[in-house]
Structure formats: structure tokens, C-alpha cells
Design an enzyme around this catalytic site. Structure first.
Site, PDB file in Angstrom:
ATOM      1  N   ASP A   2       0.813  -1.213   0.000  1.00 16.33           N
ATOM      2  CA  ASP A   2       0.000   0.000   0.000  1.00 16.33           C
ATOM      3  C   ASP A   2       0.848   1.265   0.000  1.00 16.33           C
ATOM      4  OD1 ASP A   2      -2.722   0.774   0.083  1.00 16.33           O
ATOM      5  OD2 ASP A   2      -3.012  -0.856   1.519  1.00 16.33           O
ATOM      6  N   HIS A  19       2.685   3.467  -8.873  1.00 15.34           N
ATOM      7  CA  HIS A  19       2.693   2.023  -9.161  1.00 15.34           C
ATOM      8  C   HIS A  19       3.992   1.637  -9.886  1.00 15.34           C
ATOM      9  CE1 HIS A  19      -1.251   1.786  -7.598  1.00 15.34           C
ATOM     10  NE2 HIS A  19      -1.861   2.383  -8.610  1.00 15.34           N
ATOM     11  N   LEU A 113      13.167 -19.703  -4.127  1.00 12.72           N
ATOM     12  CA  LEU A 113      12.038 -18.913  -3.613  1.00 12.72           C
ATOM     13  C   LEU A 113      10.746 -19.209  -4.380  1.00 12.72           C
ATOM     14  CD1 LEU A 113      10.911 -16.442  -1.954  1.00 12.72           C
ATOM     15  CD2 LEU A 113      11.621 -15.016  -3.891  1.00 12.72           C
TER      16      LEU A 113
HETATM   17  C1  FPP Z   1      -1.835  -0.220  -3.404  1.00 10.62           C
HETATM   18  O1  FPP Z   1      -1.413   1.126  -3.248  1.00 10.62           O
HETATM   19  C2  FPP Z   1      -1.165  -0.828  -4.540  1.00 10.62           C
HETATM   20  C3  FPP Z   1      -1.786  -1.504  -5.550  1.00 10.62           C
HETATM   21  C4  FPP Z   1      -3.243  -1.684  -5.623  1.00 10.62           C
HETATM   22  C5  FPP Z   1      -1.039  -2.052  -6.694  1.00 10.62           C
HETATM   23  C6  FPP Z   1       0.275  -2.710  -6.383  1.00 10.62           C
HETATM   24  C7  FPP Z   1       1.006  -2.868  -7.656  1.00 10.62           C
HETATM   25  C8  FPP Z   1       2.356  -2.741  -7.826  1.00 10.62           C
HETATM   26  C9  FPP Z   1       3.280  -2.513  -6.713  1.00 10.62           C
HETATM   27  C10 FPP Z   1       2.956  -2.822  -9.182  1.00 10.62           C
HETATM   28  C11 FPP Z   1       2.664  -4.036  -9.987  1.00 10.62           C
HETATM   29  C12 FPP Z   1       3.007  -5.307  -9.302  1.00 10.62           C
HETATM   30  C13 FPP Z   1       3.646  -6.345  -9.876  1.00 10.62           C
HETATM   31  C14 FPP Z   1       3.802  -7.596  -9.085  1.00 10.62           C
HETATM   32  C15 FPP Z   1       4.202  -6.296 -11.231  1.00 10.62           C
HETATM   33  P1  FPP Z   1      -2.487   2.279  -3.432  1.00 10.62           P
HETATM   34  O2  FPP Z   1      -2.608   2.546  -4.885  1.00 10.62           O
HETATM   35  O3  FPP Z   1      -3.761   1.879  -2.777  1.00 10.62           O
HETATM   36  O4  FPP Z   1      -1.824   3.491  -2.723  1.00 10.62           O
HETATM   37  P2  FPP Z   1      -2.569   4.551  -1.773  1.00 10.62           P
HETATM   38  O5  FPP Z   1      -3.052   3.792  -0.577  1.00 10.62           O
HETATM   39  O6  FPP Z   1      -1.479   5.520  -1.437  1.00 10.62           O
HETATM   40  O7  FPP Z   1      -3.674   5.182  -2.568  1.00 10.62           O
END
Ligand code: FPP
Length: 243
Positions: A2, A19, A113
Site C-alpha cells: 500500500d 505504481h 524462492l
Molecule cells: C496499493 O497502493 C497498490 C496496488 C493496488 C497495486 C500494487 C502494484 C504494484 C506494486 C505494481 C505491480 C506489481 C507487480 C507484481 C508487477 P495504493 O494505490 O492503494 O496506494 P494509496 O493507498 O497511497 O492510494
């Protein structure tokens, strides 16, 4: 994982830039775990609820998933990492589904892993599909309803062949499970940090593991029992603690 959105907003960037930066933290976490001999790492990349996000953000996330698989699969394979994806992948574009299947096939024989990407995953979905499969087995006459117990149920879940997670880490300051591995987290140690995912680095991971190492896991037993076992040189995790 997050905090990507906030990381970007703090820099006056679009959420999607967060992201993209988050992929860097994914790479670092995977490298660290592979190097340190961690058996399994499961990353929650996209929940079944994340489809509710703006269309453009969902599309960027899908694109990042595809491009990361394209770029990283070979390197994962060279490092003996076994990759698999859990979740309902039927909702993904055919190209992404094919790329996932190819990466899983290429790395299937690796015994380093276990890297699990949870995508379009939800803990309730996992439990519901296990229940459906068991119901089908009962209907087909393979098992009886009274055969269903926690062990049999667990065998139908997504990560049936992996040990239950020892440590759960959630970044970004939220203190919720948010439909992650609901069944599997029953005895897992929970660790929450305010660090935003793109800032999550090796030091942060080591801090989480140090915190975990300082905890006593009792699985229903008393501290005295656990301490006596520790003194007799046995590892707590090897004891029949869950009986
Ligand atoms: C949550 O942060 C994050 C996500 C919903 C997406 C996670 C994706 C990645 C890290 C990149 C792609 C992953 C791979 C494995 C290739 P948020 O967007 O909710 O952040 P916020 O809480 O600050 O709004």
C-alpha cells in the site's frame, strides 16, 4: 503493497507513477528474499476489489503486470525462483493470461524462492472456490461430507502446497487484512508500517523481520512450554503446536 498513490501524490505525480515506482520495491523485495533463502513470498498486487478503481489506473496496473512479467521472468528463472499467480485470472486479457501461464511453466521446476503474485485475488474467493470443489467431490461420490475437516479444506485452497505464512507485512499505514490470505493468516504474525510501498527497501524488510524474530509464537501453548522446547534445542515451528 500500500501507498503507491500517496507516494506519487506527495511528488505531484499521477497515481500511476507510484505504481511504477512500486515495481522497483517488488524487485528489491524479491531479490532480498531469494538471497536470504526465504521459502515463499506472496505479494498482493491486485485485489478482486481493485477493479473499482478508475479505468485508466486499472489499465496501467494490468500493463505493468504484463511488462514486468516480460522483463523479469527469465531472470527469475535463472535465480531458481518459482513463480505462480493466484486469483481468478479469467478476467485478464488473453495476452496476460498466456504470459502468466508461460512464466509458471518455465519456472515450475525451480526449488528456490516460491514467488506468488496475488492478482484478482480475494481470500473469500479462495475459500469459496475450495468449498465449491469439495461440494463437487461430495456430489461425485469421491468423499463424504463428514470427511471435510480443516486439513482437507486447506488442501483445496490456492497455496495448499506451501507452509502458512510466518509474517504478514502491510505498508502504507493501514491496519487491515483487506481480504488477503484469510484462511492462511490464522497464526501469522502481523506487521504494519507507515512506510509507503515505493519507499520499502531492504532496511525496512530487515526491520520487519527483526521485529518478527523478537516475538514468541505459542499456537495455543503456554510461554513455559515454548521456552522449554526452545531450551531443548528444538525449533518451535517443528513442534506439534497446532494440535
Ligand atoms: C496499493 O497502493 C497498490 C496496488 C493496488 C497495486 C500494487 C502494484 C504494484 C506494486 C505494481 C505491480 C506489481 C507487480 C507484481 C508487477 P495504493 O494505490 O492503494 O496506494 P494509496 O493507498 O497511497 O492510494
Amino acid at each position: 503493497m500500500d501507498g503507491n498513490g500517496r507516494w506519487a501524490r506527495n511528488r505531484l505525480l499521477p497515481r500511476t507513477a507510484g505504481h511504477m515506482a512500486g515495481v522497483g520495491s517488488v524487485r528489491k523485495a524479491v531479490e532480498w528474499c531469494a538471497r536470504k533463502g526465504v521459502k515463499a513470498l506472496t505479494l498482493f498486487a491486485f485485489s478482486s476489489e481493485n477493479w473499482r478503481r478508475p479505468e485508466q489506473e486499472v489499465s496501467v496496473l494490468m500493463g505493468l503486470f504484463l511488462s514486468t512479467l516480460e522483463k523479469e521472468t527469465r531472470k527469475l528463472h535463472e535465480n531458481n525462483v518459482r513463480l505462480r499467480v493466484i486469483g481468478d485470472r479469467t478476467a485478464f486479457a488473453p495476452e496476460l493470461q498466456a504470459r502468466i501461464a508461460a512464466a509458471e511453466k518455465l519456472t515450475a521446476g525451480n526449488d528456490g524462492l516460491n514467488l506468488v503474485i496475488a492478482a484478482n485475488y480475494g481470500g473469500r474467493w479462495d475459500i469459496a472456490q475450495a468449498a465449491r470443489r469439495l461440494a463437487e467431490r461430495v456430489q461425485g461420490g469421491g468423499i463424504r461430507a463428514e470427511d471435510i475437516n480443516p486439513d482437507l479444506f486447506q488442501s483445496e485452497l490456492c497455496l495448499a502446497d506451501l507452509p502458512e505464512p510466518d509474517l504478514f507485512i502491510r505498508t502504507g499505514g493501514e491496519r487491515r487484512i483487506s481480504n488477503f490470505l484469510l484462511w492462511q493468516l490464522a497464526y501469522t504474525e502481523l506487521y504494519f508500517t507507515a512506510t509507503l510501498w515505493p519507499d520499502f527497501d531492504e532496511q525496512e524488510l530487515e526491520r520487519a523481520i527483526d521485529d518478527y524474530a523478537g516475538r514468541q509464537r505459542r499456537f495455543g501453548h503456554t510461554s513455559e512450554q515454548v521456552e522449554a522446547w526452545a531450551q531443548s534445542a528444538g525449533s518451535v515451528s517443528q513442534r506439534p503446536l497446532r494440535t
